[in-house]
Design an enzyme around this catalytic site. Structure first.
Site, short mmCIF file in Angstrom:
data_model
loop_
_atom_site.label_atom_id
_atom_site.label_comp_id
_atom_site.label_asym_id
_atom_site.label_seq_id
_atom_site.Cartn_x
_atom_site.Cartn_y
_atom_site.Cartn_z
N LEU A 1 16.00 -2.55 -9.03
CA LEU A 1 17.46 -2.39 -9.15
C LEU A 1 18.13 -2.64 -7.80
O LEU A 1 17.60 -2.25 -6.76
CB LEU A 1 17.81 -0.97 -9.63
CG LEU A 1 17.29 -0.54 -11.00
CD1 LEU A 1 17.63 0.94 -11.23
CD2 LEU A 1 17.89 -1.39 -12.09
N VAL B 1 13.74 1.95 -3.29
CA VAL B 1 14.61 2.84 -4.08
C VAL B 1 15.01 2.11 -5.36
O VAL B 1 15.56 1.01 -5.30
CB VAL B 1 15.88 3.24 -3.30
CG1 VAL B 1 16.74 4.20 -4.13
CG2 VAL B 1 15.55 3.84 -1.95
N LYS C 1 7.46 3.49 0.82
CA LYS C 1 8.55 4.29 1.40
C LYS C 1 8.17 4.96 2.72
O LYS C 1 9.04 5.47 3.42
CB LYS C 1 8.97 5.37 0.40
CG LYS C 1 9.58 4.83 -0.88
CD LYS C 1 9.84 5.93 -1.90
CE LYS C 1 8.64 6.29 -2.74
NZ LYS C 1 8.27 5.36 -3.79
N THR D 1 0.87 -1.17 0.00
CA THR D 1 0.00 0.00 0.00
C THR D 1 0.90 1.22 0.00
O THR D 1 2.12 1.10 0.09
CB THR D 1 -0.85 0.05 1.28
OG1 THR D 1 0.02 0.30 2.37
CG2 THR D 1 -1.57 -1.26 1.51
N LYS E 1 13.35 8.81 -0.94
CA LYS E 1 14.37 7.82 -1.32
C LYS E 1 15.73 8.20 -0.75
O LYS E 1 16.48 7.35 -0.28
CB LYS E 1 14.41 7.67 -2.84
CG LYS E 1 13.15 6.97 -3.38
CD LYS E 1 13.01 7.05 -4.89
CE LYS E 1 11.77 6.28 -5.35
NZ LYS E 1 11.39 6.56 -6.74
N ASP F 1 9.02 12.45 -3.51
CA ASP F 1 9.35 11.04 -3.75
C ASP F 1 10.87 10.85 -3.71
O ASP F 1 11.38 9.90 -3.10
CB ASP F 1 8.77 10.64 -5.11
CG ASP F 1 9.25 9.27 -5.55
OD1 ASP F 1 8.78 8.28 -4.98
OD2 ASP F 1 10.11 9.18 -6.46
N ALA G 1 13.13 0.62 -7.47
CA ALA G 1 12.27 -0.56 -7.71
C ALA G 1 13.09 -1.85 -7.63
O ALA G 1 13.62 -2.17 -6.57
CB ALA G 1 11.53 -0.41 -9.03
N GLU H 1 14.36 -3.29 -0.32
CA GLU H 1 15.09 -3.12 -1.58
C GLU H 1 14.28 -2.34 -2.62
O GLU H 1 14.81 -1.47 -3.32
CB GLU H 1 15.46 -4.50 -2.17
CG GLU H 1 16.29 -4.45 -3.44
CD GLU H 1 17.62 -3.73 -3.25
OE1 GLU H 1 18.50 -4.31 -2.59
OE2 GLU H 1 17.79 -2.61 -3.75
N GLY I 1 0.25 7.58 -17.99
CA GLY I 1 0.16 6.97 -16.67
C GLY I 1 1.48 6.96 -15.92
O GLY I 1 1.64 6.22 -14.95
N1 LIG Z 1 4.65 1.57 -9.17
C1 LIG Z 1 5.93 1.49 -8.98
O1 LIG Z 1 6.69 1.38 -9.94
C2 LIG Z 1 6.52 1.53 -7.61
C3 LIG Z 1 7.91 1.37 -7.45
C4 LIG Z 1 8.47 1.36 -6.17
C5 LIG Z 1 7.65 1.51 -5.10
N2 LIG Z 1 6.30 1.71 -5.25
C6 LIG Z 1 5.49 1.87 -4.07
O2 LIG Z 1 4.35 1.07 -4.09
C7 LIG Z 1 3.31 1.66 -3.37
C8 LIG Z 1 2.10 1.94 -4.21
O3 LIG Z 1 2.42 2.92 -5.25
P1 LIG Z 1 1.38 3.71 -6.13
O4 LIG Z 1 0.05 3.15 -5.87
O5 LIG Z 1 1.58 5.17 -5.96
O6 LIG Z 1 1.94 3.40 -7.59
P2 LIG Z 1 1.16 3.31 -8.97
O7 LIG Z 1 -0.25 3.53 -8.76
O8 LIG Z 1 1.62 2.08 -9.62
O9 LIG Z 1 1.67 4.59 -9.92
C9 LIG Z 1 2.36 5.76 -9.57
C10 LIG Z 1 3.85 5.66 -9.97
O10 LIG Z 1 3.98 5.10 -11.24
C11 LIG Z 1 5.37 4.99 -11.41
N3 LIG Z 1 5.59 4.51 -12.75
C12 LIG Z 1 5.12 3.27 -13.13
N4 LIG Z 1 5.46 3.01 -14.39
C13 LIG Z 1 6.16 4.05 -14.84
C14 LIG Z 1 6.80 4.31 -16.05
N5 LIG Z 1 6.78 3.43 -17.05
N6 LIG Z 1 7.42 5.49 -16.18
C15 LIG Z 1 7.45 6.36 -15.16
N7 LIG Z 1 6.88 6.16 -13.99
C16 LIG Z 1 6.23 5.02 -13.80
C17 LIG Z 1 5.94 6.27 -10.88
O11 LIG Z 1 6.94 5.95 -9.92
P3 LIG Z 1 8.34 6.78 -9.68
O12 LIG Z 1 8.05 8.22 -9.69
O13 LIG Z 1 8.89 6.26 -8.41
O14 LIG Z 1 9.21 6.39 -10.78
C18 LIG Z 1 4.70 6.88 -10.19
O15 LIG Z 1 5.02 7.53 -9.02
C19 LIG Z 1 3.86 2.98 -2.87
O16 LIG Z 1 4.32 2.81 -1.58
C20 LIG Z 1 4.95 3.27 -3.85
O17 LIG Z 1 5.87 4.16 -3.33
C21 LIG Z 1 5.73 1.72 -6.49
C1 LIG Z 2 1.86 0.00 -6.70
C2 LIG Z 2 0.64 -0.75 -6.33
O1 LIG Z 2 0.39 -1.83 -6.80
N1 LIG Z 2 -0.10 -0.18 -5.46
C3 LIG Z 2 -1.32 -0.77 -5.00
C4 LIG Z 2 -1.14 -1.39 -3.64
O2 LIG Z 2 -2.38 -1.78 -3.13
C5 LIG Z 2 -3.32 -0.72 -3.01
C6 LIG Z 2 -4.52 -1.22 -2.25
O3 LIG Z 2 -5.10 -2.36 -2.84
C7 LIG Z 2 -3.67 -0.22 -4.40
O4 LIG Z 2 -4.61 0.82 -4.33
C8 LIG Z 2 -2.39 0.29 -5.05
O5 LIG Z 2 -2.64 0.63 -6.40
#
Ligand SMILES: NC(=O)c1ccc[n+]([C@@H]2O[C@H](COP(=O)([O-])OP(=O)(O)OC[C@H]3O[C@@H](n4cnc5c(N)ncnc54)[C@H](OP(=O)(O)O)[C@@H]3O)[C@@H](O)[C@H]2O)c1
Ligand SMILES: CC(=O)N[C@H]1CO[C@H](CO)[C@@H](O)[C@@H]1O
Ligand SMILES: *[C@@H]1O[C@H](CO)[C@@H](O)[C@H](O)[C@H]1NC(C)=O
Length: 369
Positions: free
Chosen positions: A157, A153, A123, A99, A230, A226, A155, A150, A212
């Site tokens: 990597l 920061v 984070k 989440t 990190k 963000d 993702a 891991e 997106g």
């Molecule tokens: N979705 C991810 O890739 C990702 C990675 C690491 C941690 N998390 C963590 O997972 C939890 C849920 O996240 P959320 O619901 O906010 O994520 P989400 O709904 O999946 O989407 C928001 C994020 O999409 C990322 N993203 C995905 N594909 C991308 C692409 N092709 N190019 C550029 N940006 C892209 C960006 O991350 P960035 O600005 O960080 O690049 C942006 O902040 C949070 O705690 C979040 O911090 C998510």
């Molecule tokens: C990055 C990601 O998958 N985030 C999801 C984590 O779970 C919550 C709650 O189900 C979703 O809303 C987020 O999109």
């Protein structure tokens, strides 16, 4: 082949969005006979399911339906009790938090104290209030349960694990410098290529949002928080003298890209409608950089020599790796250390996206078995 001797690991997933779903699919793709993992619980914000280990979830096709047909509301007290009562010499337990919730993050100390390992791309807990982080550290020390981070920061990597090895083996980190946000990376790779001209800043941000790549409200990316989060995680992982002054990510010197006049605009749509008013300013910065043979990049820096942690827009020569080796939403991280000097250790690649983030989480889970 028998895997009887490996303790099994019961896994509970909280949050089943993009990363969570991909993580579950990757986990369930490991053949059951050879997998040490048993997926016993799933929770979304409104529903939850729990199964005994002998009856664990195994079907990639059915888990979504199983969860959506449940009428049970998430109850984390009860989940904690069930999981901790399953711990034995042959059974470990882990919660995967996918989440972005502060409320879930605040439960880590309790989970760790109960012997439950915690793995997350979220984070919030690690970059928020220093007190919560210290509680996490001491809870983990007390019970021996581990918390892994891991994928917070870069993702998937290997950024944190590399940093931990550098520190553990006695190298001295002088400076970490990098492009840490996939969103900011995409925006500036498109906007600033070294040429004095190019697409307007607002048009690049609009396209990124359509694809997106940004948060629904682009200001949530452009504020730089963000990156500040990190950098806080990296600084705390170094565990250096930087720590006391970093009360939370809010103590990072962060140069937001939101024009002051657009601060506080409630919707993403309205924000994007007004962003063109500031295109000329960004255009001028691009021209100035180009005149010096440079590009603009939004970078984060942890400088242990100067005692500085900061995020903001900087200029780099067009021959620099931040200009030449980034494409799409790549991250790049340079470690300048005593050993890696004068040339830094560099890690680069996709730093966002469900598949690579879920891999980072699953990779952490493997470290526990
Ligand atoms: N979705 C991810 O890739 C990702 C990675 C690491 C941690 N998390 C963590 O997972 C939890 C849920 O996240 P959320 O619901 O906010 O994520 P989400 O709904 O999946 O989407 C928001 C994020 O999409 C990322 N993203 C995905 N594909 C991308 C692409 N092709 N190019 C550029 N940006 C892209 C960006 O991350 P960035 O600005 O960080 O690049 C942006 O902040 C949070 O705690 C979040 O911090 C998510
Ligand atoms: C990055 C990601 O998958 N985030 C999801 C984590 O779970 C919550 C709650 O189900 C979703 O809303 C987020 O999109
Ligand atoms: C990240 O996790 C490692 C354990 O793998 C830990 O040593 C480090 O303190 C953690 N850092 C943060 C900021 O959570």
């Amino acid at each position: 082949m028998s895997t009887q001797k490996t303790p099994q690991m019961l896994v509970a997933v909280v949050g089943v969005g993009l990363v969570g779903s991909e993580f579950i699919n990757q986990l369930l793709s490991i053949p059951t006979e050879s997998s040490p993992f048993r997926l016993v619980s799933l929770s979304s914000s409104s529903r939850t399911v729990y199964f005994e280990p002998t009856n664990a979830i195994t079907s990639i096709e059915k888990w979504k339906t199983i969860l959506s047909e449940s009428n049970e509301k998430p109850d984390y007290e009860s989940l904690t009790a069930k999981l901790s009562s399953s711990i034995s010499p042959s059974t470990k337990v882990a919660i995967v938090d996918n989440t972005s919730s502060d409320e879930i993050a605040s439960m880590y100390p309790k989970w760790l104290k109960a012997g439950i390992n915690v793995i997350t791309p979220n984070k919030k807990a690690y970059s928020g209030d220093l007190r919560l982080y210290e509680e996490i550290l001491s809870a983990s020390k007390e019970s021996g349960a581990r918390f892994l981070n891991e994928s917070t920061v870069g993702a998937g990597l290997p950024v944190i694990s590399t940093l931990k090895e550098l520190v553990a083996t006695g190298d001295k980190v002088k400076k970490i410098e990098g492009v840490f946000s996939g969103t900011m990376s995409y925006i500036f790779n498109e906007f600033s290529t070294g040429s004095p001209d190019g697409p307007s800043f607002s048009s690049v941000v609009s396209v990124a949002r359509e694809k997106g790549y940004t948060e629904p409200h682009p200001a949530d990316d452009l504020n730089g928080f963000d990156v500040a989060r990190k950098l806080t995680i990296l600084s705390r992982t170094i565990g250096s003298s930087l720590l006391p002054s970093l009360q939370s990510f809010a103590s990072v010197q962060t140069a937001s890209l939101i024009p002051p006049a657009l601060e506080g605009i409630p919707t993403g749509d309205e924000f994007l409608k007004r962003l063109p008013e500031f295109d000329a300013e960004f255009d001028q910065m691009r021209k100035d950089a180009s005149k010096e043979g440079k590009v603009l990049r939004f970078v984060g820096v942890v400088d242990t020599v100067k005692g500085e942690v900061k995020a903001g827009l900087e200029k780099y020569p067009t021959s620099h790796p931040f200009a030449t080796s980034l494409g799409g939403s790549d991250n790049i991280i340079m470690f300048h250390t005593e050993r890696y000097s004068p040339r830094p250790l560099i890690i680069q690649g996709a730093g966002a996206g469900a598949a690579v983030t879920a891999m980072g989480v699953l990779g952490d889970l493997f470290k526990l078995v």
